[in-house]
Design an enzyme around this catalytic site. Structure first.
Site, short mmCIF file in Angstrom:
data_model
loop_
_atom_site.label_atom_id
_atom_site.label_comp_id
_atom_site.label_asym_id
_atom_site.label_seq_id
_atom_site.Cartn_x
_atom_site.Cartn_y
_atom_site.Cartn_z
N ARG A 145 0.82 -1.23 -0.06
CA ARG A 145 -0.20 -0.01 -0.06
C ARG A 145 0.78 1.14 -0.03
O ARG A 145 0.19 2.36 0.33
CB ARG A 145 -0.95 0.09 1.36
CG ARG A 145 -2.04 -1.14 1.21
CD ARG A 145 -3.26 -0.66 2.02
NE ARG A 145 -4.16 -1.63 2.25
CZ ARG A 145 -5.15 -1.91 1.41
NH1 ARG A 145 -5.37 -0.83 0.35
NH2 ARG A 145 -6.11 -2.74 1.51
N ASP A 176 -7.31 4.61 -4.71
CA ASP A 176 -6.20 5.40 -4.32
C ASP A 176 -4.99 5.08 -5.21
O ASP A 176 -4.24 5.96 -5.51
CB ASP A 176 -5.77 4.95 -2.99
CG ASP A 176 -6.89 5.74 -2.12
OD1 ASP A 176 -7.42 6.65 -2.44
OD2 ASP A 176 -7.07 4.87 -0.90
N LYS A 202 -8.98 -2.75 -9.91
CA LYS A 202 -9.38 -3.77 -8.85
C LYS A 202 -9.81 -3.45 -7.58
O LYS A 202 -9.42 -2.33 -7.10
CB LYS A 202 -7.90 -4.10 -8.60
CG LYS A 202 -7.58 -5.22 -7.83
CD LYS A 202 -6.70 -4.73 -6.56
CE LYS A 202 -6.91 -3.73 -5.62
NZ LYS A 202 -6.28 -3.35 -4.65
N THR A 203 -10.53 -4.12 -6.98
CA THR A 203 -11.11 -4.09 -5.55
C THR A 203 -12.25 -4.80 -5.32
O THR A 203 -13.20 -4.87 -6.13
CB THR A 203 -11.22 -2.52 -5.02
OG1 THR A 203 -11.60 -2.69 -3.66
CG2 THR A 203 -12.23 -1.74 -5.82
N ASP A 205 -14.31 -4.39 -3.21
CA ASP A 205 -15.17 -3.28 -2.60
C ASP A 205 -16.29 -2.98 -3.60
O ASP A 205 -17.47 -2.51 -3.30
CB ASP A 205 -14.50 -1.82 -2.18
CG ASP A 205 -13.55 -2.45 -0.93
OD1 ASP A 205 -13.72 -3.33 -0.54
OD2 ASP A 205 -12.80 -1.51 -0.53
P1 FBP Z 1 -8.53 -2.43 -1.84
O1 FBP Z 1 -9.31 -1.04 -1.75
O2 FBP Z 1 -7.01 -1.72 -1.98
O3 FBP Z 1 -8.60 -3.31 -2.80
O4 FBP Z 1 -8.59 -3.14 -0.59
C1 FBP Z 1 -9.88 -3.45 -0.13
C2 FBP Z 1 -10.11 -3.82 1.35
O5 FBP Z 1 -9.97 -5.30 1.05
C3 FBP Z 1 -11.17 -3.17 1.91
O6 FBP Z 1 -12.46 -3.94 2.04
C4 FBP Z 1 -10.78 -3.40 3.40
O7 FBP Z 1 -11.29 -2.40 4.43
C5 FBP Z 1 -9.26 -3.16 3.30
O8 FBP Z 1 -9.00 -3.48 2.08
C6 FBP Z 1 -8.34 -3.99 4.27
O9 FBP Z 1 -7.11 -3.40 4.05
P2 FBP Z 1 -5.72 -4.33 4.76
O10 FBP Z 1 -5.70 -5.58 3.53
O11 FBP Z 1 -4.70 -3.21 4.69
O12 FBP Z 1 -5.77 -4.94 6.15
#
Ligand code: FBP
Length: 550
Positions: A145, A176, A202-203, A205
């Site tokens: 990240r 982001d 990608k995501t 979410d």
């Molecule tokens: P991205 O937006 O980078 O795809 O990540 C989504 C996510 O899975 C969210 O649903 C969740 O809140 C977050 O990542 C968790 O982040 P981490 O993997 O850093 O714990």
């Protein structure tokens, strides 16, 4: 990693490509639409992206690309949270790049964007690629990240792009990370660096989309995985008839995942954060709604049920939203000025800096939630909602409300609740056929955009509810997705998160069904993702896509 029987079988799966990509790369040309505008704050966004703002939407057509076969070096970065299908994006890029010129090279930057800054990359070979086809996870090259935002980081990225003689850099990420891609594309252009920067949506979410980007990859598989689990719990609840299950599902801010799971599994209650914000509902209102369902079901002798809670809920409850945005600013300022390293002391100082209203809300919360709210923000300045146990907070509050109702005689049932959080379980599942096909197409299209010399674009595959034979691939200018938002205490150009639309079809369908689900046991159990079998079982897109685009 060792392989499983399913993995061995999945290696052999051949992803289906959109028609426009099923021809030799030199015969794929770009078509262009009109100049585009940003999602908001056009003047400010244009000011930040003078060289890449307003580019036209690109489509693919049969034509002539005389430079397609040039020998190229392209880099790929996986950025942010894992999402099923990431490996297939890389496989699609690799196959397209090699089809264009066998001597071209695909470099995978290790561990996310930091791999670019550290010039830490491996060359991807047939052997590597073939051992990751159609598999879940990001372990082929890893993810991270790290945010590329400082002048030094941009300069370093440019240095590495020059050192490696990169023709293209593909950043696979969420809102982001694609904001980073847009900034990098602009910086490279301003510095006369001829590396195309292309993003891939990608995501899990599901919040990175607009009219042209119909879905981010991973949403399909993740929601099918969570829905299987919610459906199984529903069956268990209906068998044992003794527990209320409060299930928080991932999704960060947006409730797309919660809504999709609700449409598939028919829980008694599914909270939709966007509705909570729109109707300015307080935590007490939400608790009342849940307690009401518990009490009504108890009257029918049904002391069990399912509540789905989107993980971002806490940020949408008006009183909590105010608190969190104050906390964000206070924590950002504290990061710049405070030198002490004791987290307790830092947290105490931060809470003292809140306005009296926010402090009152803060103090009304259980101490576990207080400390979860004060945890470090992610590198993009977001609260780490995956670590805030809202489902437990709700259980505690519903329990208190039901005790109150018992005293007044309006509730006579039994309330025994269990909490669950489904997040990481869904991010690395074997991609569904949908995600395997979609991701391969996105990767293939990313290379074609590079081969056509475009930069500052994100790949798009449209018509997703219609099946791969009718899918249309192309590229959308990244600035089209942007607006200005407050981050880390200052205004920044970012890709606007696409939240659940309350006037959209998925929410309307949910709103139509929920009065029944609230009281009557209507659970549906969709079962596990099927990888082999009839298309009507294996190739179905999400309910969200079917309702929005079907
Ligand atoms: P991205 O937006 O980078 O795809 O990540 C989504 C996510 O899975 C969210 O649903 C969740 O809140 C977050 O990542 C968790 O982040 P981490 O993997 O850093 O714990």
């Amino acid at each position: 990693m060792d392989t499983s029987i399913l993995q061995e079988q999945r290696y052999k799966y051949e992803p289906k490509l959109p028609a426009s990509l099923r021809q030799p790369i030199p015969s794929i040309a770009c078509t262009f639409g009109k100049a585009t505008e940003s999602a908001g704050d056009a003047e400010q966004v244009q000011g930040m992206f003078p060289l890449t703002y307003g580019q036209p939407i690109a489509g693919f057509t049969s034509g002539d690309n005389p430079v397609a076969g040039k020998q190229r070096t392209v880099g790929v970065i996986l950025s942010g949270g894992q999402a099923p299908g990431g490996h297939n994006v890389i496989c699609g890029m690799y196959d397209a790049l090699k089809a264009a010129n066998e001597r071209s090279r695909l470099l995978g930057f290790l561990g996310g964007p930091s791999g670019l800054l550290e010039n830490n990359a491996i060359e991807l070979t047939d052997e590597i690629i073939d051992s990751y086809r159609n598999t879940g996870g990001f372990d082929m090259i890893g993810s991270g990240r790290t945010k590329i935002e400082s002048d030094e980081q941009f300069a370093r990225s440019a240095e590495v792009a020059k050192e490696l003689d990169l023709d293209g850099l593909v950043i696979v990420g969420g809102d982001d990370s694609n904001t980073n891609a847009a900034l990098l594309a602009e910086y490279f252009k301003a510095s006369d660096i001829e590396t195309s920067v292309i993003g891939v949506p990608k995501t899990i979410d599901g919040d990175l989309r607009n009219e042209q980007i119909e879905a981010s990859f991973g949403f399909d598989t993740a929601t099918k995985t969570y829905s299987e689990l919610v459906g199984n719990i529903g069956r268990d609840a209906n068998s044992a008839k003794k527990y209320w299950h409060f299930i928080r599902v991932m999704g960060r801010s947006a409730s797309h995942i919660a809504l999709e799971c609700a449409l598939k599994t028919h829980p008694n209650i599914c909270i939709v954060s966007e509705e909570v914000a729109e109707k300015e509902r307080s935590l007490a209102d939400i608790v009342e709604e849940i307690a009401g369902s518990v009490a009504e079901r108890a009257e029918n002798g049904e002391n069990f049920g399912i509540v789905i809670v989107p993980e971002g809920l806490i940020e949408f409850v008006p009183e909590m939203n105010g608190l969190i945005s104050e906390l964000n600013d206070v924590l950002a300022a504290a990061e710049k000025t405070d030198s002490h390293s004791d987290p307790d002391e830092r947290n105490r100082q931060v809470s003292e800096r809140l306005s009296s209203g926010a402090r009152e809300v803060f103090r009304s919360l259980p101490s576990s939630i207080q400390s979860q709210l004060l945890m470090d923000r992610d590198p993009h300045g977001n609260v780490q909602v995956s670590r805030i146990e809202t489902e437990k907070l709700l259980i505690e509050m519903v329990d208190a409300q039901l005790s109150e109702m018992k005293r007044s005689g309006s509730y006579k049932g039994k309330f025994s609740a269990l909490s669950h959080f489904f997040g990481y379980e869904g991010r690395c599942a074997f991609p569904s056929n949908f995600d395997a096909d979609y991701c391969y197409g996105l990767g293939y299209a990313a290379f074609v955009l590079v081969a056509n010399g475009l930069t500052g674009y994100i790949t798009s595959v449209r018509n997703l509810a219609k099946g791969p034979a009718k899918w249309e691939a192309g590229g959308i200018p990244l600035t089209m997705l942007m607006n200005m938002e407050r981050r880390h205490g200052s205004d920044k150009p970012v890709i606007r998160k696409a939240l659940v639309e309350l006037d959209g079809k998925p929410f309307a369908e949910f709103a139509r069904q929920r009065p029944k689900w609230r009281v009557k046991t209507s659970f549906a159990s969709p079962g596990a993702i099927q990888y082999f079998g009839p298309p009507e079982v294996c190739d179905q897109p999400t309910e969200t896509l079917k309702l929005e685009r079907g």
